[in-house]
Design a protein around this motif. Structure first.
Motif, PDB file in Angstrom:
ATOM      1  N   GLU A 154      21.731 -31.861 -44.762  1.00  0.00           N
ATOM      2  CA  GLU A 154      22.928 -31.529 -45.545  1.00  0.00           C
ATOM      3  C   GLU A 154      23.784 -32.731 -45.936  1.00  0.00           C
ATOM      4  O   GLU A 154      24.774 -32.571 -46.633  1.00  0.00           O
ATOM      5  N   ILE A 155      23.403 -33.949 -45.520  1.00  0.00           N
ATOM      6  CA  ILE A 155      24.091 -35.118 -46.079  1.00  0.00           C
ATOM      7  C   ILE A 155      23.078 -36.139 -46.606  1.00  0.00           C
ATOM      8  O   ILE A 155      23.468 -37.219 -47.027  1.00  0.00           O
ATOM      9  N   GLU A 156      21.781 -35.793 -46.585  1.00  0.00           N
ATOM     10  CA  GLU A 156      20.750 -36.777 -46.869  1.00  0.00           C
ATOM     11  C   GLU A 156      20.480 -36.965 -48.349  1.00  0.00           C
ATOM     12  O   GLU A 156      20.056 -38.021 -48.774  1.00  0.00           O
ATOM     13  N   GLY A 157      20.690 -35.965 -49.178  1.00  0.00           N
ATOM     14  CA  GLY A 157      20.426 -36.124 -50.605  1.00  0.00           C
ATOM     15  C   GLY A 157      19.309 -35.244 -51.120  1.00  0.00           C
ATOM     16  O   GLY A 157      19.562 -34.217 -51.753  1.00  0.00           O
ATOM     17  N   PRO A 158      18.029 -35.596 -50.863  1.00  0.00           N
ATOM     18  CA  PRO A 158      16.933 -34.850 -51.487  1.00  0.00           C
ATOM     19  C   PRO A 158      16.687 -33.507 -50.816  1.00  0.00           C
ATOM     20  O   PRO A 158      17.048 -33.294 -49.657  1.00  0.00           O
ATOM     21  N   PRO A 159      16.073 -32.577 -51.530  1.00  0.00           N
ATOM     22  CA  PRO A 159      15.703 -31.299 -50.919  1.00  0.00           C
ATOM     23  C   PRO A 159      14.606 -31.496 -49.885  1.00  0.00           C
ATOM     24  O   PRO A 159      13.941 -32.533 -49.845  1.00  0.00           O
ATOM     25  N   ALA A 160      14.417 -30.479 -49.051  1.00  0.00           N
ATOM     26  CA  ALA A 160      13.456 -30.591 -47.962  1.00  0.00           C
ATOM     27  C   ALA A 160      12.021 -30.475 -48.458  1.00  0.00           C
ATOM     28  O   ALA A 160      11.710 -29.636 -49.292  1.00  0.00           O
ATOM     29  N   ALA A 161      11.149 -31.326 -47.945  1.00  0.00           N
ATOM     30  CA  ALA A 161       9.699 -31.184 -48.091  1.00  0.00           C
ATOM     31  C   ALA A 161       9.155 -31.589 -46.729  1.00  0.00           C
ATOM     32  O   ALA A 161       8.880 -32.764 -46.476  1.00  0.00           O
ATOM     33  N   THR A 162       9.063 -30.654 -45.818  1.00  0.00           N
ATOM     34  CA  THR A 162       8.793 -30.989 -44.433  1.00  0.00           C
ATOM     35  C   THR A 162       7.457 -30.460 -43.955  1.00  0.00           C
ATOM     36  O   THR A 162       6.934 -29.469 -44.457  1.00  0.00           O
TER      37      THR A 162
END
Length: 439
Positions: free
Chosen positions: A261-269
Motif C-alpha cells: 500500500e505504499i510501494e507503487g506497483p500493483p501486486a504480481a506475487t
C-alpha cells in the motif's frame, strides 16, 4: 591474523564458546583469521579433531567461514553481531535509514483501557476483528486468505518458518543484493545462504533455476519494493518463476511484501499462483509506524499450522492490545487517506531523484518502495564523498553477497526540490573518484 585474543577451551563446545565470546566482545573482528587447526590444538593441548569440530560448529552458526588455503576467518557479518548501520554523523541529511517519512504515519491510539483476563490467550490468539480485516487485506491482491495468522514482524515470522521447516546446514535462496537483516538471520539459524541475482523485475529465472537445482529447501523473496533495488515482479516474470517452482514442490516459498500500500506497483506475487508450500508476510511498520511489531501471514495449511505450533510453544500470541491498535488503524478512513498520500509522495520523490541522476548519466534503480539503488565502483569513496557535501547514504556492502557494488539512497524524506542538488553532488563525487582511482 588475530593476535590480541587468546582462544581457550578443552572441548569443542568450550573452544567454540570462546571464539563466540571474542566475536561478541569485538576482540575478534570480521575478517580476522583463526589459528590453523593443528596449531590451536597444540596450544590448547587437545586433539585436532576437537578443534575441527569447534570450527565446524562455528561455521554452521554463521560466525566463521572457511576460505580454502586462506584458512578459517570471522564472517563479515557474524551471527552474534548483526550488520547494524553506523550512526549518522551530526549535521548530515540521513538518506540511509530505509524508513518512511513520519509525516505520513498516523498517530497511534492504543485502547484507552484493557481489562485483565484470567489465564492466557493461547486458546484464542487472534482477535476475530483483526483476523477478518487481515483476510480482506490479502484477498484484495488476489492472495488466498483462507488461512491467516499473526506474528511479531516479518523477520520473526520468517525465522519461525525456516526453523520449523529446515535443519542446520540446509540451504536458503535469498535475493542478492537483499535485505541485510535477512542476510544475517539465515546463517544465525545455522542455514546456508544461496544468493539469487536480482534485476528490475526481481529475482532472475536463471539464478533461481541454479539455486533450485543446487538443492535449496526454501526461497525468501520480495514481490515488490525489493530492498535495496526497488525491483518488483512483473506478471511475466512472476509466471516464469512459478513455472520453475512447480518443478520443486517441496521448496517453501516465503514472500515478504513489507511495503504493501505504499510501494507503487500493483501486486504480481508468487503467492497468487497456488504453490504447494508458500507463505506471504505483510507488515505495517512502513505504512503505520515502526513501533507496530505486527505482521499478517497467509499461507498453505501445513505452513500456517507449523508456524502456529511453534509460536504456541514460545511467545504464544501477539499482544491483543497491539492487535486492537492495528485493527483500529486498518478501519480508519483518515488513516487510509494518509497512507495513500504517502504512496504518492514516495513515488514522486523516487522519480525525482532517479530523473535528476539520469540527467548526469548516472543509472539508478528504484521502481517502487522508498529507496533508490545506484551502482558504483567504489562504495566507500562515494559514501565518504557525499558525506563531505552533507549527505549520508548507505554503502551497499551490507546488502550484498556476491552482487556488484552500489549505494542505497532512501528517498522517503528527500523533497523533490533537493533531488537536483544531490544529483549534482553525486556526479561531482563520481568525477573525483574516477580521477583518484582511475575509474
Amino acid at each position: 591474523m588475530a593476535t590480541q585474543y587468546a582462544i581457550t577451551g578443552t572441548t569443542a563446545k568450550g573452544i567454540a564458546a570462546s571464539v563466540e565470546r571474542g566475536v561478541a566482545e569485538g576482540a575478534l573482528a570480521p575478517g580476522d583469521a583463526l589459528p590453523p587447526v593443528r596449531r590451536l590444538a597444540d596450544e590448547l593441548g587437545v586433539s585436532p579433531g576437537t578443534v575441527a569440530t569447534a570450527y565446524k560448529e562455528l561455521r554452521g552458526r554463521g560466525l566463521v567461514v572457511t576460505r580454502g588455503r586462506g584458512g578459517t576467518v570471522v564472517a563479515e557479518a557474524p551471527s552474534v553481531a548483526s550488520r547494524r548501520p553506523v550512526r549518522v554523523p551530526p549535521g548530515l541529511v540521513d538518506l540511509a535509514s530505509g524508513l518512511p517519512d513520519p509525516a505520513f504515519l498516523p498517530v497511534l491510539r492504543p485502547p484507552a483501557e484493557w481489562r485483565p483476563v484470567f489465564g492466557s490467550h493461547r486458546a484464542e490468539p487472534r482477535l476475530a476483528r483483526l483476523e477478518e480485516l487481515t483476510r480482506d487485506w490479502f484477498a484484495r491482491d488476489g492472495v488466498p486468505a483462507e488461512r491467516v495468522t499473526f506474528a511479531h514482524g516479518a523477520l520473526d515470522c520468517i525465522a519461525r518458518l525456516l526453523s520449523v521447516e529446515l535443519r542446520p546446514g540446509d540451504a536458503v535462496a535469498v535475493e542478492d543484493p537483499g535485505f541485510h537483516h535477512l542476510l544475517d538471520l539465515v546463517p544465525a539459524l545455522g542455514l546456508r545462504l544461496v544468493p539469487v541475482a536480482v534485476d528490475g523485475e526481481g529475482i532472475t529465472p536463471d539464478a533461481l533455476r541454479t539455486a533450485l537445482q543446487a538443492g535449496v529447501r526454501a526461497l525468501v523473496c520480495t514481490p515488490r519494493a525489493q530492498n535495496p533495488t526497488g525491483a518488483s515482479f512483473s506478471p511475466a516474470r512472476r509466471d516464469e518463476l512459478v513455472a520453475l517452482l512447480r518443478e520443486f514442490p517441496e521448496v517453501l516459498v516465503v514472500e515478504d511484501d513489507y511495503t504493501v500500500e505504499i510501494e507503487g506497483p500493483p501486486a504480481a506475487t508468487l503467492s497468487q499462483a497456488g504453490l504447494e508450500r508458500w507463505a506471504q508476510v505483510r507488515t505495517v511498520s512502513k505504512r503505520l509506524g515502526v513501533d507496530l511489531r505486527w505482521a499478517g501471514v497467509a499461507g498453505d495449511p501445513v505452513t500456517i499450522s507449523r508456524h502456529d505450533g511453534r509460536m504456541l510453544m514460545t511467545s504464544g500470541w501477539v499482544s491483543h492490545i497491539l492487535q486492537e491498535t492495528v485493527a483500529g488503524l486498518f478501519a480508519d478512513p483518515a488513516v487510509s487517506r494518509l497512507v495513500a498520500a504517502g504512496e504518492a509522495a514516495y513515488a514522486e520523490r523516487r522519480r525525482a531523484l532517479a530523473d535528476a541522476l539520469g540527467s548526469y548519466g548516472i543509472r539508478a534503480a528504484g521502481g517502487s518502495g522508498v529507496n533508490v539503488w545506484v551502482p558504483v565502483r567504489d562504495e566507500s569513496a562515494v559514501v565518504n564523498g557525499l558525506r563531505t557535501h552533507g549527505w549520508w547514504v548507505a554503502a551497499g556492502a551490507r546488502f550484498r553477497i556476491g552482487a556488484p557494488t552500489g549505494v542505497r539512497i532512501t528517498t522517503a524524506t528527500l523533497p523533490p526540490g533537493d533531488a537536483g542538488r544531490l544529483a549534482a553532488d553525486f556526479a561531482e563525487v563520481l568525477g573525483d573518484t574516477q580521477a583518484t582511482y582511475g575509474g
